[in-house]
Scaffold this active site. Sequence first.
Site, PDB file in Angstrom:
ATOM      1  N   CYS A  15       0.813  -1.223   0.000  1.00  0.00           N
ATOM      2  CA  CYS A  15       0.000   0.000   0.000  1.00  0.00           C
ATOM      3  C   CYS A  15       0.840   1.263   0.000  1.00  0.00           C
ATOM      4  O   CYS A  15       0.305   2.367  -0.124  1.00  0.00           O
ATOM      5  CB  CYS A  15      -0.949  -0.017   1.191  1.00  0.00           C
ATOM      6  SG  CYS A  15      -2.301  -1.202   0.992  1.00  0.00           S
ATOM      7  N   HIS A 138      -8.590 -10.732 -14.877  1.00  0.00           N
ATOM      8  CA  HIS A 138      -8.012 -10.170 -16.089  1.00  0.00           C
ATOM      9  C   HIS A 138      -6.508 -10.078 -15.892  1.00  0.00           C
ATOM     10  O   HIS A 138      -6.022  -9.791 -14.791  1.00  0.00           O
ATOM     11  CB  HIS A 138      -8.590  -8.776 -16.368  1.00  0.00           C
ATOM     12  CG  HIS A 138      -8.131  -8.193 -17.665  1.00  0.00           C
ATOM     13  ND1 HIS A 138      -8.488  -8.726 -18.884  1.00  0.00           N
ATOM     14  CD2 HIS A 138      -7.328  -7.129 -17.939  1.00  0.00           C
ATOM     15  CE1 HIS A 138      -7.927  -8.005 -19.856  1.00  0.00           C
ATOM     16  NE2 HIS A 138      -7.221  -7.036 -19.304  1.00  0.00           N
TER      17      HIS A 138
END
Length: 365
Positions: A15, A138
């Site tokens: 993060c 994806h």
Amino acid sequence: MSDVRLTSLSHGGGCGCKIAPAALTEILAKVPRPFLDPALLVGIETSDDAAVYRLNDEQAVVATTDFFMPIVDDPYDFGRIAATNALSDIYAMGARPIFALAIVGMPLNKLPVNVIQDILAGGASVCEAAGIPIAGGHSIDSVEPIYGLVARGVIHPQRVTRNSTARAGDAIVLGKALGVGILSAALKKDALPEEGYRQMLASTTQLNSVGHPLVEIPGVHAMTDVTGFGLLGHLAEICRGSRHGARVAFESLPVLPAALSLVQQGYNTGAAARNWASYGHDVRLPDDLAPWQQALLCDPQTSGGLLVTCAPQAVTEVLSLFRDAGFASAAVIGRMQAGAARITVDYRLDLPAEAPAAQVAEVPD
């Protein structure tokens, strides 16, 4: 395991890759506001953890996506951390996850197939532990390795717990110890001891599934998770959304033991400095607070803990639920207060429950 160090293939990790709050605000300032569908219960207005869309009087769907570059070199661990972090946004809304989609970007000319397979296997193991399938996804051939999830959950529309509904007088509870960014900085420099890595992995792969039952406790008013903007950044979002201020007791903050040692030796992330530059003007610190203490308050957390505000009379039940779920470091760290949406940091405060005797936190097995 491949000899390739995953962290060497990316400019940032976990993060800490997030765009700094100030830069993100500037980017979004001129983005056209979307059509406001009355069924959209939670959108982008308060920087909440996930979108919530009401399907009917009994059901709302919760949707989020989260992905980043490697924070560790072990591919299986990277997959586990990224998946745990992505699901945290569902739990932070009080919802129950139902399925996920994988987001995969890999430098195919640099990573062996088995390494990519291990990353995906790590993510799948976390979803299995959460009781949900990865139903698709994806993938792209990218310059840097990227992995994460699109996560979906469900909740009763009246049970949604936002980051903008804190009340003056609420206690502030933090579910996990701080210091993940500091440990990741040491790892990048080959200075993280084995015990520090164990602490980092135990924290970042602990699912925040306690968020789902927390919403059943009367008196729980607001919730978010602490990630890339650090403790102060995500608490600032609660303050702005709720239009209240907050006071934090520095000596009550749980900190990963290895991180407490390393931050005092100067290990820190660039993201912590960017975080402070973004929101420091809304924070009042003690005049004698050391630089390492400020860095800890702004340290970017990957897969960090839930940040909960609740009525003082609910503190015992909230802490009991955290600890029964294996969150040994959960602690009351401050309180919300009426007034301007600013944060004041003190060394200590009279809090609704006993603060930890020391800053060094217990680490889950």
